[in-house]
Design an enzyme around this catalytic site. Structure first.
Site, PDB file in Angstrom:
ATOM      1  N   SER A   1     -10.120   0.074   6.730  1.00 32.99           N
ATOM      2  CA  SER A   1      -9.237   0.057   5.702  1.00 32.99           C
ATOM      3  C   SER A   1      -8.837  -1.524   5.139  1.00 32.99           C
ATOM      4  CB  SER A   1      -8.358   1.167   5.567  1.00 32.99           C
ATOM      5  OG  SER A   1      -9.018   2.435   5.492  1.00 32.99           O
TER       6      SER A   1
ATOM      7  N   SER B   1      -9.665   2.203   2.706  1.00 32.30           N
ATOM      8  CA  SER B   1      -8.678   2.961   1.753  1.00 32.30           C
ATOM      9  C   SER B   1      -7.694   2.045   1.261  1.00 32.30           C
ATOM     10  CB  SER B   1      -7.885   3.948   2.829  1.00 32.30           C
ATOM     11  OG  SER B   1      -7.001   3.551   3.636  1.00 32.30           O
TER      12      SER B   1
ATOM     13  N   LYS C   1       0.762  -1.157  -0.086  1.00 23.97           N
ATOM     14  CA  LYS C   1      -0.109  -0.016  -0.055  1.00 23.97           C
ATOM     15  C   LYS C   1       1.016   1.386  -0.123  1.00 23.97           C
ATOM     16  CE  LYS C   1      -3.865   2.172   2.633  1.00 23.97           C
ATOM     17  NZ  LYS C   1      -4.873   2.000   3.600  1.00 23.97           N
TER      18      LYS C   1
END
Lengths: 436, 436
Positions: free
Chosen positions: A170, A146, A77
Site C-alpha cells: 500500500s 490503499s 493517511k
C-alpha cells in the site's frame, strides 16, 4: 519566474526557509492553492481545513527553529489518528470520528516542525476496496492503493511528503503508479501507536516524497540519528555490493515494462562500474505470498471484529470477502504462517550478509486503467512479510508513458544504509536513462 | 448449602449452565453482589454498570448456545477499548473517554458468549505508577501491577476470569501476588487491535483465572482450535521433558520463598517420576533485562508522544521518568536492542527443541507491603522480551502466608502444549504440597 513553492522538495524548501527566503505560510498557501485548484478531479484528500493549516504555518513562522521539518507540509493517511482532524479510515462507520490523541508518528513529525496539511484518502481500512482518488498522471488510471491519496497528493505537487501504511503493497505500489519515491521502513522502526490496524504483524508505516533526500529527511526527523542525505554524503555507487533478484513471481507477474525497468537499472549500474550479480532466493522462499495472505486475512478478521459485529452492512463486499476468508482460517494455519515468516526473515537477513542492496521488481507494470481495482500487491508484499526496509524509485516509463519503479531492499534494520545506497542508485540510473 | 456462584471457576459454571442448573443472570448477580460488598476496600474496578451487566446476562439466558464462554463474566483491563464502557487507562487524561469500538479480544470474547462485567483498574497506561487496588489476601500489600484490578478481582471471587496486558511483568506478577493463575500467550497469538500500547514490541494480551482449565477455556474461545482441558485430556506428567532454569537473575532477585517454590515443584515432579534437568541459558542471554528496558522506555516515549506534548502535567512522576529516559535513548540503541531480542528469541526456540517445558522463577517473592510500589517485574520480563508463552501457577506460600508462583515457559507458538503441561504440573505439585 521562480519555481512555485509547492513544486519544491521538502529538502529544498527547508533550505530556503533556513535562509529566510521562504516562509512556512508561503509554502502552506502554495499547497492550499494547488489543492483548491486540482482536488475536485484528484480526490486525494479526506480532510483539509485551510484555517488549521494557516494557524500551524503561522506558528512555525513565529518560531523559526522548531526542527528538521520546520514548516514542511505533510499529508497524513486517514488511518492514522489526528487529535485535531477527523480520522475516518475510508469507512462510513467512522464518518466524522475524532480521536483524542495524535498517532505517535504524527506527534513526532509535529515535534520536528511539520505542518499537518490534512488527511489523505485511504481505501476502506487500508484494504483493497476502491477509493475515489484518481491518478494525477492519467485520470482514468488508478493511483494504486490503499494509500491512494498520499501518492496522488505528492505526485500532483499538492504536498511534498505524505504518510502511508503498507500491509501488502500500500505504499510502494501507489508510489510507483504515481511516479513518486516510496519507502517502507523495517517493521518496528516507527512506532505505530494510533494506527488503525489492518493486520498488525504486517502493518508498517511508510512515507512518500519526490526525492530520496526527502525520504531520508523524514527518517532523520523520526529517528533522530541519521543525518539527511546530500550529494556530498552519498555513497559512491561503485562501492556497493548489489544483487538483482527477479523473485519467484517474475514469470507470473512481471510485465514487459517491469522487466525493462530492472534491465535498464542493471545496465546503468554496470555502466557506472558496478557488478550487479544475479541472486536467486532459495526454494523455501516460494510460499511468501500465500503465507502473507493467511496472516492478512486472519488478522484483518480479528482486527475488525467489532466493526464486523456491529456494522457489517457498512463494510464493502471486497473487505467482507477478506474478513470471511479470515474467519475460516484455522488457528493452526496462523501458527504455521507465523513460524514460516519468522524463519524466512532470518534466512533473508543472513543472505544479505553478502549484499548491501538487492534490486527487485516493484510492481507488475504501469498503473492499470480504471478506478475499480487498485492493482496487484504481490511484488511489494513479499518484503512486507519479510519485514525488510523497501525503497521504490520511479526510474522508468512504460508503453503508455506511466511510471514504473524499481525496488531496493535489504536486511531488517539496515534502513539507513538502504537510503544512502538508494540515493546513489537513483542518481546513477536517472543519469543513464533520463525520464521523459 | 451450595457453593455461591461467584466461587465457581468458569469451567464449572459453564458446565452447570449447560446442564440448566445455573443461569447467566444468577452468576452475574452473584458477581455483582460480591463486588458491591467488597469493592470499597478492594478498589479493583474502574467501571461496573450493574444494568449493563444484567442486560448482557439476560441476553445470554435468552440464547442458550452462544459459545464456549456462554454467560461467563469477564473483567477487562482498562487499557482495552470497550464500545459501551469508558476506557480510562488509569490516567486523568482519559477520564470518561469512550472508544467507538471494542478491542479485538473483547469482541472475540463477546462472540463466544462472555458477559463483560466491567473494566478493571490498571496502573496509568499499564506502567509502574501506583494504583489504588489492594491485595485481597492482605489489604496492606500491593496486588502487583499494572493489571492490579484484574488480579484482585479474580482472587477475591468477584469474577472468574479477567484480561490483562504484559509489557514487563504486568500479568504474571499480580497473578502471583494475589494467588491466581496468570497466562501470557506467545507474542502474536492474540490480536491487539484496540489496545492502548505501552511498548508495542513487548505488549502482550494475557488473562487470569483460578484454574488452568479456565485459562485454556479462554484460549480455546479466542483461537477456536484447542479443546479445553479436562482431567481426562491432561498430559501425563511423567511423559514431559521438563528442565528447570534459575536464570541469571537468581542470585540477585530470588528471595527464599521463590527458591523454595521452585525446589518444592522439582521435588513434587521427581516424586511423580519425572526427571527434572537443570538447564543453564548460555551467557549471551545475560542482557535480556537491560535490552527490555531499552525497548520499553524508547517505545513508551513514542507511544505516548501526543499525551506527553499536550498533557504533561497530568502524567505521573514515575511515568514521566520512564518517558524522559526513553527520549534520551539513541536510535542506534533501539536497533541494537531489536537485533539482540530477535537473536535471543531464535536461540531460545532452538534450545527448547530438547524440552517441553522450562520451570523458572516467577517473582522475587511474596507481594511487598504498601501500595506505593507494585513490585519487581524482572523475573517475568525476561519472557516478555523473548515473546514466549508463560504460565504462572500459585503453588507455594511464603513466610507471611502470601502466595508465590512458579512459572512455566516454552518456545514461541507452543502455547497449547504449555497449557496442557501446565495443567498436569499444577495438579502434581498441588497434590504433593497442598496449599494451606
Amino acid at each position: 519566474m521562480p519555481t512555485p513553492a509547492n513544486h519544491l522538495t521538502a529538502t529544498d524548501a527547508a533550505a530556503l526557509m533556513r535562509e529566510g527566503r521562504l516562509t512556512a505560510s508561503d509554502l502552506a498557501e502554495a499547497c492550499l492553492a494547488r489543492i483548491a485548484e486540482r482536488e475536485p478531479e484528484r480526490k486525494a484528500w479526506a480532510h483539509v481545513s485551510p484555517n488549521q493549516v494557516r494557524a500551524q504555518a503561522a506558528a512555525c513562522d513565529a518560531n523559526p527553529s522548531s526542527g528538521l521539518l520546520h514548516g514542511i507540509p505533510i499529508g497524513v493517511k486517514d488511518v492514522l489518528d489526528t487529535r485535531d482532524m477527523p480520522t475516518q479510515m475510508g469507512s462510513p462507520i467512522y464518518a466524522g470520528h475524532q480521536p483524542p490523541a495524535d498517532a505517535a508518528i504524527v506527534s513526532l513529525l509535529r515535534a520536528a516542525g511539520a505542518v499537518i496539511l490534512g488527511k489523505t484518502v485511504t481505501a476502506e481500512f487500508a484494504g483493497m476496496a476502491p477509493a475515489p482518488t484518481t491518478n494525477p498522471l492519467a485520470l482514468h488510471r488508478t493511483p494504486g492503493g490503499s494509500s491512494s491519496g498520499s501518492a496522488a497528493a505528492v505526485a500532483d505537487l499538492m504536498v511534498p511528503i505524505s504518510l502511508g501504511t503498507q500491509t501488502g503493497g500500500s505504499v510502494l505500489r501507489p508510489a510507483s503508479y504515481c511516479g513518486v519515491v516510496g519507502f517502507k521502513p523495517s517493521y518496528g522502526r516507527i512506532n505505530r501507536a494510533g494506527t488503525k490496524f489492518a493486520a498488525e504483524s504486517l502493518d508498517t508505516l511508510g512515507w512518500m516524497a519526490r526525492s530520496v533526500q526527502d525520504i531520508a529527511l523524514v527518517d532523520a526527523a523520526l529517528t533522530g540519528n541519521d543525518a539527511p542525505l546530500s550529494a556530498s554524503t552519498a555513497t559512491p555507487v561503485s562501492t556497493l555490493r548489489i544483487g538483482v533478484c527477479q523473485t519467484y513471481l517474475w514469470d507470473a507477474k512481471a510485465l514487459p515494462e517491469t522487466r525493462q525497468a530492472l534491465q535498464t537499472a542493471v545496465e546503468a549500474l554496470e555502466a557506472a562500474g558496478v557488478t550487479v550479480t544475479p541472486v536467486a532466493l532459495p526454494e523455501r522462499f516460494g510460499h511468501l505470498s500465500v503465507v502473507r495472505e493467511t496472516l492478512n486475512d486472519y488478522e484483518r478478521a480479528r482486527g475488525l471484529a467489532s466493526e464486523w459485529t456491529h456494522h457489517r452492512d457498512r463494510i464493502s463486499p471486497q473487505l467482507s470477502a477478506s474478513i470471511e476468508r479470515g474467519w475460516r482460517i484455522p488457528h493452526a494455519d496462523l501458527l504455521a504462517a507465523q513460524r514460516y515468516a519468522e524463519d524466512r526473515r532470518r534466512d533473508f537477513d543472513d543472505l544479505m550478509d553478502d549484499w548491501d542492496v538487492l534490486l527487485v521488481p516493484c510492481v507488475n507494470g504501469e498503473a492499470p486503467e480504471g478506478l475499480h481495482y487498485a492493482g496487484d500487491p504481490s511484488l511489494q508484499a513479499l518484503w512486507t512479510l519479510l519485514h525488510t526496509p523497501a525503497l521504490g524509485l520511479p526510474t522508468h516509463r512504460g508503453p503508455n508513458g506511466m511510471p514504473v519503479s524499481i525496488q531496493l531492499v535489504t536486511a531488517r534494520h539496515r534502513d539507513a544504509e538502504l537510503l544512502k545506497a538508494g540515493d546513489a542508485i537513483w542518481r546513477t540510473v536517472l543519469q543513464f536513462s533520463p525520464r521523459p
